[in-house]
Write a protein that holds these residues in place. Sequence first.
Motif, short mmCIF file in Angstrom:
data_model
loop_
_atom_site.label_atom_id
_atom_site.label_comp_id
_atom_site.label_asym_id
_atom_site.label_seq_id
_atom_site.Cartn_x
_atom_site.Cartn_y
_atom_site.Cartn_z
N ILE A 156 43.25 42.41 37.35
CA ILE A 156 41.87 42.88 37.25
C ILE A 156 41.73 43.90 36.13
O ILE A 156 40.65 44.41 35.88
N VAL B 203 38.44 48.70 41.30
CA VAL B 203 37.85 47.42 40.91
C VAL B 203 36.42 47.66 40.43
O VAL B 203 35.61 48.25 41.15
N CYS C 140 38.71 39.16 36.21
CA CYS C 140 39.83 38.87 37.11
C CYS C 140 40.46 37.58 36.61
O CYS C 140 39.81 36.53 36.58
#
Length: 362
Positions: A301, A331, A337
């Motif tokens: 990520i 995140v 991703c």
Amino acid sequence: MSGGVDSSVTAALLHEAGYEVVGMTLQLYDQGEAMARKGACCAGQDIYDARRVADGMGFPHYVLDYESRFRDAVIEDFADAYARGETPIPCVRCNQTVKFTDLLTTARELDADALATGHYVRRTVEADGAPTLRRAVDDGKDQSYFLFATTHAQLDFLRFPLGDLDKSETRRQAQRLGLAIADKPDSQDICFVPDGDYARIVRRLRPEAAEPGEIVDRDGTVLGRHDGIIHYTIGQRRGLGIGGRDTSSEPLYVVRLEPESRRVVVGPRAALATPDILLDQVNWLGGTRLSDGPAKVLVKIRNTMTPVPAAVEATPLGDVEVRFEQPQHGVSPGQACVFYDPADASRVLGGGWIAPRRPQAA
């Protein structure tokens, strides 16, 4: 040909190998403005350097005016993302739109057999003839994270000659080939923000993102004020301007941005733990369909992180959901991703853009 070492060596090696090479450089800025840019690619000096390499090697070189397309597809998108409280990756957008869509179309119109770039990534061909995308040999230069949106059709036409080299070998090749740019420094930062002041760009294009607002805890208690959400990213700890700790003396982090109310929400590190995410605009290069059930993958990520185990699946609502084996911290919507094959961690299986979570039903 951006005018840097990597693309110049790519073109020169192919020319040396006997291919008919045509160099193409994108003009992404007004030329008067571009000449003043230092440390950026595709600027005034870089166009001159690319042309000098082509002339020295003896193959044709064209400069393509992509200023308008780049502004619409990359710079405006960059500003929009910050205004939405997201953290964009303009290099991925540039590869996804300007380079591997528009430039690839131009290459086909020139009747080219392939489009070669100086990216550090590998393209291999499976036994059934299908091309695959793989991490570069040089982990420190690998750019697979930024190329997750490359499709099967694009891989058929793309070539990446530097994928098996490390940067020191690329520079040795530049010296061997007598390229004047052999010692040219790599470009740094975002190409259209060479001074690193991205907030200046966003303020000019989306002034609402620079409007002041409140810094609050997760219960809505006002802890301070800020000078615009563009100065904050999810997971940020330093520079909050509120002392950095709550009443329990626990360090505070940015856990959420709320652009509609211009609020920056902070909380303890535990509040950053994310067990799963939703993705938009997913590109899947695996051999199965995501709707067939959960597919085990390794994911990144952030470009700099070590891939971690996860499962990815298309939901009945049409979303693509990623469930981490262990919750991940920091995140941020707007980031990418990227999926890798757990059976062969060098193989890229695609990826998508991290989307904001839908509000939970009452």
